[in-house]
Design a protein around this motif. Structure first.
Motif, PDB file in Angstrom:
ATOM      1  N   GLU A  98      37.829  25.953 109.091  1.00 24.38           N
ATOM      2  CA  GLU A  98      38.898  25.723 110.061  1.00 24.38           C
ATOM      3  C   GLU A  98      39.836  24.630 109.562  1.00 24.38           C
ATOM      4  O   GLU A  98      41.068  24.748 109.657  1.00 24.38           O
ATOM      5  CB  GLU A  98      38.298  25.354 111.417  1.00 24.38           C
ATOM      6  CG  GLU A  98      39.205  25.613 112.593  1.00 24.38           C
ATOM      7  CD  GLU A  98      38.481  25.543 113.929  1.00 24.38           C
ATOM      8  OE1 GLU A  98      39.166  25.687 114.952  1.00 24.38           O
ATOM      9  OE2 GLU A  98      37.240  25.354 113.964  1.00 24.38           O
ATOM     10  N   TYR A 118      44.227  24.670 108.134  1.00 26.01           N
ATOM     11  CA  TYR A 118      45.348  23.839 108.535  1.00 26.01           C
ATOM     12  C   TYR A 118      45.816  22.895 107.433  1.00 26.01           C
ATOM     13  O   TYR A 118      47.001  22.565 107.354  1.00 26.01           O
ATOM     14  CB  TYR A 118      44.972  23.007 109.766  1.00 26.01           C
ATOM     15  CG  TYR A 118      44.948  23.808 111.038  1.00 26.01           C
ATOM     16  CD1 TYR A 118      46.093  23.972 111.814  1.00 26.01           C
ATOM     17  CD2 TYR A 118      43.777  24.426 111.476  1.00 26.01           C
ATOM     18  CE1 TYR A 118      46.078  24.716 112.983  1.00 26.01           C
ATOM     19  CE2 TYR A 118      43.752  25.175 112.640  1.00 26.01           C
ATOM     20  CZ  TYR A 118      44.909  25.318 113.383  1.00 26.01           C
ATOM     21  OH  TYR A 118      44.897  26.071 114.536  1.00 26.01           O
ATOM     22  N   GLU A 141      40.431  33.905 112.524  1.00 26.98           N
ATOM     23  CA  GLU A 141      41.856  33.575 112.589  1.00 26.98           C
ATOM     24  C   GLU A 141      42.314  33.425 114.039  1.00 26.98           C
ATOM     25  O   GLU A 141      43.080  32.509 114.361  1.00 26.98           O
ATOM     26  CB  GLU A 141      42.680  34.658 111.890  1.00 26.98           C
ATOM     27  CG  GLU A 141      42.495  34.725 110.382  1.00 26.98           C
ATOM     28  CD  GLU A 141      41.188  35.361 109.962  1.00 26.98           C
ATOM     29  OE1 GLU A 141      40.540  36.036 110.813  1.00 26.98           O
ATOM     30  OE2 GLU A 141      40.787  35.190 108.789  1.00 26.98           O
ATOM     31  N   GLU A 142      41.853  34.320 114.912  1.00 27.75           N
ATOM     32  CA  GLU A 142      42.229  34.242 116.321  1.00 27.75           C
ATOM     33  C   GLU A 142      41.696  32.968 116.962  1.00 27.75           C
ATOM     34  O   GLU A 142      42.411  32.284 117.710  1.00 27.75           O
ATOM     35  CB  GLU A 142      41.688  35.463 117.070  1.00 27.75           C
ATOM     36  CG  GLU A 142      42.377  36.765 116.727  1.00 27.75           C
ATOM     37  CD  GLU A 142      41.680  37.971 117.307  1.00 27.75           C
ATOM     38  OE1 GLU A 142      42.346  39.008 117.507  1.00 27.75           O
ATOM     39  OE2 GLU A 142      40.453  37.892 117.575  1.00 27.75           O
ATOM     40  N   ASN A 198      40.801  30.115 115.403  1.00 24.76           N
ATOM     41  CA  ASN A 198      41.445  28.944 114.813  1.00 24.76           C
ATOM     42  C   ASN A 198      42.820  28.694 115.409  1.00 24.76           C
ATOM     43  O   ASN A 198      43.266  27.543 115.522  1.00 24.76           O
ATOM     44  CB  ASN A 198      41.570  29.103 113.297  1.00 24.76           C
ATOM     45  CG  ASN A 198      40.230  29.024 112.590  1.00 24.76           C
ATOM     46  OD1 ASN A 198      39.216  28.711 113.208  1.00 24.76           O
ATOM     47  ND2 ASN A 198      40.230  29.311 111.308  1.00 24.76           N
ATOM     48  N   ALA A 199      43.500  29.788 115.810  1.00 22.36           N
ATOM     49  CA  ALA A 199      44.859  29.661 116.326  1.00 22.36           C
ATOM     50  C   ALA A 199      44.920  28.974 117.679  1.00 22.36           C
ATOM     51  O   ALA A 199      45.976  28.463 118.061  1.00 22.36           O
ATOM     52  CB  ALA A 199      45.515  31.036 116.412  1.00 22.36           C
ATOM     53  N   LEU A 200      43.812  28.956 118.420  1.00 28.38           N
ATOM     54  CA  LEU A 200      43.860  28.360 119.764  1.00 28.38           C
ATOM     55  C   LEU A 200      42.700  27.432 120.073  1.00 28.38           C
ATOM     56  O   LEU A 200      42.653  26.846 121.147  1.00 28.38           O
ATOM     57  CB  LEU A 200      43.916  29.475 120.820  1.00 28.38           C
ATOM     58  CG  LEU A 200      42.788  30.516 120.866  1.00 28.38           C
ATOM     59  CD1 LEU A 200      41.572  30.006 121.642  1.00 28.38           C
ATOM     60  CD2 LEU A 200      43.303  31.801 121.521  1.00 28.38           C
ATOM     61  N   GLY A 235      41.047  23.401 116.332  1.00 29.57           N
ATOM     62  CA  GLY A 235      42.285  23.792 115.679  1.00 29.57           C
ATOM     63  C   GLY A 235      43.479  23.016 116.208  1.00 29.57           C
ATOM     64  O   GLY A 235      44.367  22.624 115.445  1.00 29.57           O
ATOM     65  N   ARG A 236      43.509  22.766 117.513  1.00 28.47           N
ATOM     66  CA  ARG A 236      44.625  22.030 118.104  1.00 28.47           C
ATOM     67  C   ARG A 236      44.619  20.573 117.639  1.00 28.47           C
ATOM     68  O   ARG A 236      45.678  19.986 117.388  1.00 28.47           O
ATOM     69  CB  ARG A 236      44.559  22.127 119.625  1.00 28.47           C
ATOM     70  CG  ARG A 236      44.804  23.545 120.117  1.00 28.47           C
ATOM     71  CD  ARG A 236      44.749  23.700 121.626  1.00 28.47           C
ATOM     72  NE  ARG A 236      44.977  25.100 122.000  1.00 28.47           N
ATOM     73  CZ  ARG A 236      45.129  25.529 123.229  1.00 28.47           C
ATOM     74  NH1 ARG A 236      45.096  24.680 124.235  1.00 28.47           N
ATOM     75  NH2 ARG A 236      45.330  26.819 123.471  1.00 28.47           N
ATOM     76  N   ALA A 288      45.756  20.656 113.992  1.00 29.54           N
ATOM     77  CA  ALA A 288      47.193  20.876 113.866  1.00 29.54           C
ATOM     78  C   ALA A 288      47.953  19.565 114.044  1.00 29.54           C
ATOM     79  O   ALA A 288      48.896  19.269 113.293  1.00 29.54           O
ATOM     80  CB  ALA A 288      47.660  21.908 114.888  1.00 29.54           C
TER      81      ALA A 288
END
Length: 209
Positions: A14, A18, A187-188, A190-192, A196-197, A200
């Motif tokens: 993860e 990023y 991927e899904e 990690n995006a939310l 991940g946040r 980011a």
């Protein structure tokens, strides 16, 4: 080289999503996990201790599942609860609740031995969280604290009966917008995800470091 202090391959993947595949390496170090009802002091203490061990920039994270009707429990004790009673029993305890709202939360702590100019000021001792993040430990002088920069992320959801075969930890019982984390692709998720946040936010700031 930036070192992510973890033995969890999922967390490392993860982070690399990023920060870049070659930008971060995993580092195995059993840092002290202090007892606290908050994630911030735990991650910050670990980051300071890990930096002294590694001698290079490190990131440490602490995360947990916070169930609203349980006043945030298991929270910082999530790993212990998972190891002792398992996620299926957490679901069993949650099933009778009228409201099974919950959130995944993560705090990422960064330390490289230097000071930070970014706001909020990491040496502001008037703030409980940042004071805990930068306060001297028992083996260092109060006048020479190691600053730690904190990044947080959270995602809301609902506790449900276990579904899905992916992910790790509490992913099978945590549903977000009708899908459990264990039913999502990497991927899904990690995006939310909460981690991940936080990653980011860290990645954006780290570019200026």
């Amino acid at each position: 080289m930036l070192h992510y202090v973890t033995t969890n391959d999922g967390k490392l993947r993860e982070a690399r999503a990023y920060l870049g595949e070659d930008a971060v390496s995993g580092y195995n170090f059993d840092y002290t996990e202090i007892q606290s009802h908050d994630l911030e002091p735990i991650a910050a203490y670990g980051a300071r201790e890990a930096y002294r061990q590694v001698g290079e920039p490190v990131i440490v994270d602490d995360a947990g599942l916070f169930i609203d009707e349980f006043d945030g429990f298991p929270g910082p004790y999530s790993a212990f609860v998972e190891d002792t009673i398992g996620i299926e029993r957490v679901w069993t305890l949650s099933e009778p609740l009228a409201d099974r709202s919950a959130s995944f939360r993560c705090v990422l702590a960064y330390c490289d031995g230097g000071a930070f100019k970014a706001s909020p000021d990491p040496i502001d001792r008037d703030d409980r969280v940042t004071a805990a993040a930068t306060g001297a430990t028992a083996d260092e002088e109060e006048s020479q604290p190691l600053p730690v920069k904190l990044f947080s992320g959270a995602v809301p959801g609902t506790i449900v009966e276990p579904r899905g075969s992916g992910g790790f930890g509490y992913d099978p019982i945590f549903e977000h917008d009708g899908t459990t984390f264990a039913e999502m692709t990497a991927e899904e998720k990690n995006a939310l995800s909460h981690r991940g946040r936080a990653l980011a936010k860290f990645a954006e700031w780290f570019e200026t470091r």
